[in-house]
Design a protein around this motif. Structure first.
Motif, PDB file in Angstrom:
ATOM      1  N   LYS A  24       0.829  -1.182  -0.066  1.00  0.00           N
ATOM      2  CA  LYS A  24      -0.081  -0.056   0.086  1.00  0.00           C
ATOM      3  C   LYS A  24       1.017   1.345   0.033  1.00  0.00           C
ATOM      4  N   ASN A  25       1.977   1.211   0.904  1.00  0.00           N
ATOM      5  CA  ASN A  25       2.760   2.404   0.863  1.00  0.00           C
ATOM      6  C   ASN A  25       4.014   2.150   0.616  1.00  0.00           C
ATOM      7  N   PHE A  26       4.549   1.410  -0.228  1.00  0.00           N
ATOM      8  CA  PHE A  26       5.882   1.202  -0.796  1.00  0.00           C
ATOM      9  C   PHE A  26       5.940   0.009  -1.546  1.00  0.00           C
ATOM     10  N   PHE A  27       7.169   0.411  -2.524  1.00  0.00           N
ATOM     11  CA  PHE A  27       7.668  -0.819  -3.396  1.00  0.00           C
ATOM     12  C   PHE A  27       9.138  -0.901  -3.343  1.00  0.00           C
ATOM     13  N   VAL A  28       9.587  -2.035  -3.518  1.00  0.00           N
ATOM     14  CA  VAL A  28      11.103  -2.432  -3.943  1.00  0.00           C
ATOM     15  C   VAL A  28      11.393  -3.015  -5.265  1.00  0.00           C
ATOM     16  N   ARG A  29      12.032  -2.509  -6.205  1.00  0.00           N
ATOM     17  CA  ARG A  29      12.054  -3.207  -7.334  1.00  0.00           C
ATOM     18  C   ARG A  29      13.474  -3.296  -7.923  1.00  0.00           C
ATOM     19  N   GLY A  30      13.610  -4.390  -8.590  1.00  0.00           N
ATOM     20  CA  GLY A  30      15.265  -4.512  -9.226  1.00  0.00           C
ATOM     21  C   GLY A  30      14.941  -5.051 -10.510  1.00  0.00           C
ATOM     22  N   TYR A  31      15.491  -4.550 -11.588  1.00  0.00           N
ATOM     23  CA  TYR A  31      15.429  -5.242 -12.842  1.00  0.00           C
ATOM     24  C   TYR A  31      16.835  -5.099 -13.685  1.00  0.00           C
ATOM     25  N   THR A  32      16.836  -5.894 -14.563  1.00  0.00           N
ATOM     26  CA  THR A  32      17.992  -5.886 -15.702  1.00  0.00           C
ATOM     27  C   THR A  32      17.522  -5.678 -17.074  1.00  0.00           C
ATOM     28  N   THR A  33      18.164  -5.082 -17.942  1.00  0.00           N
ATOM     29  CA  THR A  33      17.908  -4.763 -19.208  1.00  0.00           C
ATOM     30  C   THR A  33      19.101  -5.181 -19.977  1.00  0.00           C
ATOM     31  N   ASN A  34      18.864  -6.044 -21.134  1.00  0.00           N
ATOM     32  CA  ASN A  34      19.797  -6.791 -22.015  1.00  0.00           C
ATOM     33  C   ASN A  34      19.528  -6.599 -23.255  1.00  0.00           C
ATOM     34  N   GLU A  35      20.475  -6.200 -24.223  1.00  0.00           N
ATOM     35  CA  GLU A  35      20.152  -6.097 -25.620  1.00  0.00           C
ATOM     36  C   GLU A  35      21.119  -6.722 -26.401  1.00  0.00           C
ATOM     37  N   ASP A  36      20.732  -7.223 -27.628  1.00  0.00           N
ATOM     38  CA  ASP A  36      22.052  -7.543 -28.611  1.00  0.00           C
ATOM     39  C   ASP A  36      21.551  -7.072 -30.007  1.00  0.00           C
ATOM     40  N   GLY A  37      22.657  -6.483 -30.561  1.00  0.00           N
ATOM     41  CA  GLY A  37      22.378  -5.792 -31.760  1.00  0.00           C
ATOM     42  C   GLY A  37      22.064  -6.715 -32.834  1.00  0.00           C
ATOM     43  N   GLY A  38      22.159  -7.982 -32.833  1.00  0.00           N
ATOM     44  CA  GLY A  38      21.764  -8.751 -34.139  1.00  0.00           C
ATOM     45  C   GLY A  38      22.375  -8.640 -35.092  1.00  0.00           C
ATOM     46  N   LYS A  39      21.778  -8.501 -36.319  1.00  0.00           N
ATOM     47  CA  LYS A  39      22.618  -8.214 -37.759  1.00  0.00           C
ATOM     48  C   LYS A  39      22.491  -6.938 -38.218  1.00  0.00           C
ATOM     49  N   SER A  40      22.404  -5.954 -37.096  1.00  0.00           N
ATOM     50  CA  SER A  40      22.014  -4.232 -37.504  1.00  0.00           C
ATOM     51  C   SER A  40      23.518  -4.132 -38.023  1.00  0.00           C
ATOM     52  N   TYR A  41      23.281  -2.977 -38.944  1.00  0.00           N
ATOM     53  CA  TYR A  41      24.456  -2.408 -39.699  1.00  0.00           C
ATOM     54  C   TYR A  41      24.236  -0.742 -39.878  1.00  0.00           C
ATOM     55  N   ASP A  42      25.210  -0.212 -40.107  1.00  0.00           N
ATOM     56  CA  ASP A  42      25.324   1.247 -40.505  1.00  0.00           C
ATOM     57  C   ASP A  42      25.284   1.487 -42.139  1.00  0.00           C
ATOM     58  N   MET A  43      24.232   2.063 -42.429  1.00  0.00           N
ATOM     59  CA  MET A  43      23.947   2.179 -43.994  1.00  0.00           C
ATOM     60  C   MET A  43      25.184   3.053 -44.850  1.00  0.00           C
ATOM     61  N   LEU A  44      25.640   3.880 -43.885  1.00  0.00           N
ATOM     62  CA  LEU A  44      26.715   4.769 -44.538  1.00  0.00           C
ATOM     63  C   LEU A  44      27.865   3.959 -44.710  1.00  0.00           C
ATOM     64  N   PHE A  45      28.514   3.041 -43.977  1.00  0.00           N
ATOM     65  CA  PHE A  45      29.568   2.387 -44.135  1.00  0.00           C
ATOM     66  C   PHE A  45      29.287   1.127 -45.120  1.00  0.00           C
ATOM     67  N   THR A  46      27.829   0.725 -45.121  1.00  0.00           N
ATOM     68  CA  THR A  46      27.776  -0.353 -46.083  1.00  0.00           C
ATOM     69  C   THR A  46      27.894   0.211 -47.344  1.00  0.00           C
ATOM     70  N   GLY A  47      27.454   1.667 -47.817  1.00  0.00           N
ATOM     71  CA  GLY A  47      27.720   1.831 -49.041  1.00  0.00           C
ATOM     72  C   GLY A  47      29.261   2.085 -49.578  1.00  0.00           C
ATOM     73  N   ILE A  48      29.979   2.753 -48.153  1.00  0.00           N
ATOM     74  CA  ILE A  48      31.368   2.961 -48.614  1.00  0.00           C
ATOM     75  C   ILE A  48      32.149   1.682 -49.034  1.00  0.00           C
ATOM     76  N   ASN A  49      31.670   0.717 -48.165  1.00  0.00           N
ATOM     77  CA  ASN A  49      32.588  -0.498 -48.230  1.00  0.00           C
ATOM     78  C   ASN A  49      32.231  -1.540 -49.380  1.00  0.00           C
ATOM     79  N   VAL A  50      30.941  -1.394 -49.769  1.00  0.00           N
ATOM     80  CA  VAL A  50      30.542  -2.182 -50.992  1.00  0.00           C
ATOM     81  C   VAL A  50      31.420  -1.540 -52.143  1.00  0.00           C
ATOM     82  N   ASN A  51      31.278  -0.257 -52.266  1.00  0.00           N
ATOM     83  CA  ASN A  51      32.235   0.321 -53.237  1.00  0.00           C
ATOM     84  C   ASN A  51      33.697  -0.047 -53.293  1.00  0.00           C
ATOM     85  N   ARG A  52      34.443  -0.075 -52.051  1.00  0.00           N
ATOM     86  CA  ARG A  52      35.635  -0.604 -51.784  1.00  0.00           C
ATOM     87  C   ARG A  52      35.870  -2.171 -52.092  1.00  0.00           C
TER      88      ARG A  52
END
Length: 937
Positions: free
Chosen positions: A416-444
């Motif tokens: 009623k008058n309190f809370f205690v919480r703990g949590y964790t957040t995890n992430e994984d970039g997967g197959k993400s990529y930068d479009m700018l360097f994709t264009g640069i390096n496909v050229n190269r």
């Protein structure tokens, strides 16, 4: 694991209690059911929610007789005495369209009516979600007063309030069931990708102003709370399915699918569980802005074209410098150097539509277990959330978040008058990529830069000697240099593309790597049952960051970066003058690893005037602060035309790269073909980018200005707010005005560091070739430099101000009209800090309106909403420019099929069809049509 086993064992246990079962119906004055009405036992934690047809079933172990209270937004409440077990009741609620009596928690961390809130607050409930004409409830938030939506892609929308809007909005916090769902790596919210399903939303509350005094450093410009339904009070199986199309000139018409299911059950008054699954897929808005990033009016015909949504053309070099290199190698006569122009040309880039499949998707899964061991409000909750999908994020470049995955796990104890919480957040970039360097390096992959520019320069000389004009020579040179270029759609292009996006090094790839984490805990206690004098709360939080991009985005190549912050607060609330005057005072202390602690106080007064206390005036003052984000401190990210560099002292020494010096023009000064540079060069030996641009335009070194920049530190705001709320003659009125003063505002500064020589104000080019200042001029004029984008604070005070007006009324029977207007502007003396970009990115004028009737006739309703904004300047690390004014109209009709416990909705967004943008560089937003079917328990 033990926690899971504990709850699973509870799940399968059979618990028996002495039960009273009450059933009944909740209807309005027209005897129509009120789905979602709340039924609660007074003085007890037992409660439930009415089903789609208004029916409910409530179980309670409370001793008879007892009282239940029935409430629903837009209706007056009613209490009913229950005197016998298995009693059946029929409750009729009378219309009372006064949303200012809704209960909110976020403004003061304690339940209070909206009208009594000490600060501006906006709310969206279950009924508002049903009325929304937007494709999702999250998009529907854009129709709230104060809200500005920034759409980077179909599945990535960021919310902003009170100016300084970005896609990566680190000044705005979003909590889902108390968990901050910001990306651990980047510190900003990824829209609703790991949020809450719309059939599980209980309420959404928005605080549009500074909220640091209660919620810490990141709640600098506002905070959004999304609260899900409890399985104790909202049980059964709910499902929805949407099908429609998105329509855009560039992308055409494409299917849009969105469906989900919610399962919740209370196995006893002590144990309940729920699970949610949602899936959405569609085709993203194609980004096809082919204007030049830096020069207004420059197009593809220009040899040094750098298109906004074209990638690879960022690679550019001086043509005369190439000629000097070719002459040194004996490939062209020395005299031919004079035939080459003394300006840059760029490689031919690839359009964004060739570097992504433009597919957007989002899958969300969550489940929670709820246990109440005692006959009171004490509850233990385990919650796990998973978000997975594809989206386009725009920062300094455009990034395709491909198979991006994020998860959160929470253990919470609350009473009623309190809370205690703990949590964790995890992430994984997967197959993400930068479009700018994709264009640069496909050229190269196909042809290295040295060869390409050499062929370009050689053919330019040949064409010029053959009598071609400069324009004809450039066309011929590019044609020869591009001979054999990889063509999108071919097997050779696909092979190069797949190779590049799977490699993390920017020298040959574009993959984004991320395995970062956050560990967070919160605690709060309210002494209202122990102290009579006033309502006093205390609380605190602790957060640990683990940044792990494997050296791709941060300077963490040798292992994860760890840092932490913590804070503590207290708040006192006291009512005076026959409860007409409400005083709230709070103060918070926060400390981050790399910075001194900050104290954030807040003082507010709410006065309820008039005979029925219906005239509510509020005033508040608070100081807020924002610690520099992980990006501001630890980033070391090469974005092609510059390096984004955080200013934590250890970050500057950890960032290092070896750069080549053009030997034909730099050897005499550098003494080496390569130079090692660190972050210290950027901060301590660089020129402002604006002065280097002035040098390029004038050729006069006297315009050069040495960078004088401090390491980034926390920014502060002094926030003043006045407001008025009332319900006058059936009209709901909400007025507010604010004035903010920002000091040490965090932003970006573009600088250029010479690879040799010493940066100094107005260096003298006549001092001789061995003079350090002369050497730095030489480096700049011959392309031997590295551009950086630094994170720092401006010494210039920034002020922002604005006001809002919100009105709503039932004009005839159940027809309801709502309108709101917001004005916003800021003041920053650019002349005092010409290289600093404040990035206000907010229209000065915004108007929103809605008109609808949920009871037009039996089981049929409709709603139309519209919004307009004036044009405004967009400033970002990727591109600057003007965003046009836009008018957008959404509409929906819905029909309730009571026998099937279903609602059918047909909706359309942007029915006018004129495409508009909210983020310069992102795709134009077209139309979206959908039909949905929702089945309620």
């Amino acid at each position: 694991m033990r926690v899971y086993l504990l709850f699973l064992s509870l799940f399968f246990c059979s618990l028996t209690f002495a039960q009273n079962t009450i059933t009944g119906f909740v209807t309005d004055s027209n005897n129509q059911p009120i789905p979602g009405a709340n039924i609660k036992v007074v003085g007890d934690s037992s409660g439930t929610v009415a089903d789609f047809d208004g029916s409910f079933k409530l179980q309670s172990s409370k001793k008879l007789p007892f009282v239940i209270e029935v409430t629903s937004v837009g209706f007056g409440s009613k209490k009913v005495t229950i005197s016998s077990a298995n009693q059946k009741v029929s409750v009729q609620l009378l219309d009372e369209e006064n949303k200012l009596d809704e209960i909110v928690v976020s403004a003061s961390r304690t339940p209070e009516r909206v009208i009594e809130s000490p600060v501006t607050i906006e709310r969206m409930g279950i009924a508002d979600i049903k009325k929304s004409a937007s494709a999702t409830f999250y998009e529907g938030l854009e129709n709230l007063k104060e809200v500005q939506m920034n759409t980077s892609s179909l599945t990535f929308k960021s919310i902003n309030t009170r100016g300084f809007a970005t896609v990566a909005n680190t000044r705005f916090m979003q909590l889902v069931d108390g968990m901050d769902n910001s990306s651990p790596l980047l510190n900003f919210v990824l829209g609703n990708m790991i949020g809450v399903s719309e059939i599980d939303v209980q309420s959404v509350e928005l605080l549009p102003g500074a909220s640091s005094a209660l919620y810490g450093a990141n709640a600098f410009n506002g905070i959004l709370f999304m609260n899900s339904k409890s399985p104790f009070t909202s049980q059964g199986i709910t499902a929805y399915a949407k099908y429609g199309q998105t329509v855009q000139n560039a992308a055409g018409s494409n299917d849009y699918v969105d469906y989900g299911i919610r399962i919740a059950h209370a196995f006893s008054p002590k144990f309940a569980a729920k699970a949610n699954f949602t899936y959405m897929r569609g085709t993203d808005w194609y980004a096809t802005n082919y204007k030049d990033k830096t020069v207004v009016g420059r197009d593809r015909s220009n040899p040094n074209y750098d298109g906004i949504n074209v990638y690879g053309d960022e690679v550019s070099t001086n043509l005369k410098g190439v000629g000097q290199s070719l002459a040194a190698l004996g490939l062209i006569p020395v005299g031919a150097i004079n035939l080459l122009p003394d300006y840059n040309v760029s490689r031919t880039g690839y359009d964004e539509t060739s570097l992504t499949d433009n597919k957007a998707s989002n899958t969300k899964i969550d489940f929670s277990l709820h246990y109440k061991p005692f006959e009171n409000d004490f509850e233990i909750i385990w919650q796990s959330k998973f978000g997975y999908g594809n989206a386009v994020y725009q920062g300094a470049n455009r990034y395709y978040l491909n198979d991006f995955f994020m998860q959160q796990h929470k253990l919470e104890l609350k009473g009623k008058n309190f809370f205690v919480r703990g949590y964790t957040t995890n992430e994984d970039g997967g197959k993400s990529y930068d479009m700018l360097f994709t264009g640069i390096n496909v050229n190269r992959v196909w042809k290295d830069d040295k060869t390409w520019f050499g062929q370009y320069a050689g053919q330019y000389v040949t064409s010029t000697l053959g009598g071609a004009t400069p324009e004809q020579a450039h066309i011929a040179a590019r044609s020869v240099a591009d001979t054999g270029r990889l063509i999108p759609g071919t097997a050779a292009f696909k092979s190069a593309f797949n190779s590049v996006i799977s490699e993390a090094s920017v020298l040959s790839g574009s993959k984004l790597v991320d395995n970062s984490k956050i560990y967070h805990t919160d605690v709060n206690y309210n002494f209202k049952d122990l102290i009579d004098f006033a309502e006093i709360q205390v609380g605190g939080s602790y957060r640990e960051y683990e940044l792990n991009s494997h050296g791709r985005i941060y300077t963490d190549a040798n292992g994860p970066i760890h840092y932490n912050d913590y804070g503590a607060y207290t708040q006192l609330t006291k009512k005076l003058l026959d409860d007409r005057l409400k005083f709230t005072g709070s103060v918070r202390y926060d400390k981050s690893k790399n910075f001194d602690g900050n104290i954030s106080p807040r003082l507010s007064l709410v006065y309820s005037g008039g005979e029925n206390k219906k005239h509510n005036f509020r005033a508040s003052y608070q100081t807020g602060f924002r610690n520099p984000s992980t990006q501001d401190q630890y980033i070391g990210f090469n974005v092609g035309n510059a390096v984004l560099l955080g200013s934590a002292p250890d970050n500057l020494t950890r960032y290092s790269e070896t750069l080549p010096v053009s030997t034909a023009v730099g050897q005499a000064f550098a003494g080496s073909a390569n130079v090692i540079v660190t972050g210290l060069n950027a901060y301590n030996n660089s020129y402002t980018a604006s002065s280097v641009a002035a040098l390029s335009a004038s050729g006069n070194p006297a315009v050069l200005k040495k960078t004088n920049v401090n390491y980034v530190k926390p920014e502060q705001v002094k926030a003043f707010e006045l407001g008025y709320r009332s319900f006058l003659n059936g009209v709901s009125v909400d007025l507010n005005g604010y004035y903010n003063i920002y000091n040490d505002f965090i932003g970006n500064l573009n600088v250029v560091a010479p690879l040799y020589g010493t940066a100094q104000d107005a260096p003298n080019p006549l001092a001789g070739p061995t003079n350090a200042g002369t050497q730095s001029i030489h480096a700049l004029q011959n392309g031997n430099f590295r551009a950086y984008q630094l994170y720092t604070n401006t010494d210039v005070e920034i002020k922002s101000m604005g006001f809002g007006v919100g009105l709503s009324k039932k004009v005839y029977k159940d027809f309801e009209v709502g309108v709101n207007y917001n004005y916003a502007e800021f003041k920053f003396d650019q002349a005092k800090d010409p290289s600093f970009e404040a990035g206000f990115n907010t229209p000065k004028h915004r108007v929103k309106a809605s008109f609808g009737n949920e009871k037009l006739f039996d089981n049929f309703g409709f709603n139309v909403s519209g919004r307009w904004n004036s044009e405004y300047l967009w400033q970002s690390t990727m591109v600057d420019g003007m965003i046009d004014a836009a008018t957008v109209i959404d509409a929906q009709i819905n029909y309730n099929i009571l026998k099937l416990k279903s609602t059918i909705k047909l909706g359309a967004s942007n029915i006018g069809g004129k495409e508009y943008t909210q983020v310069l560089g992102a795709g134009l937003i077209g139309q979206q049509f959908f039909a949905s079917w929702t089945i309620n328990p």
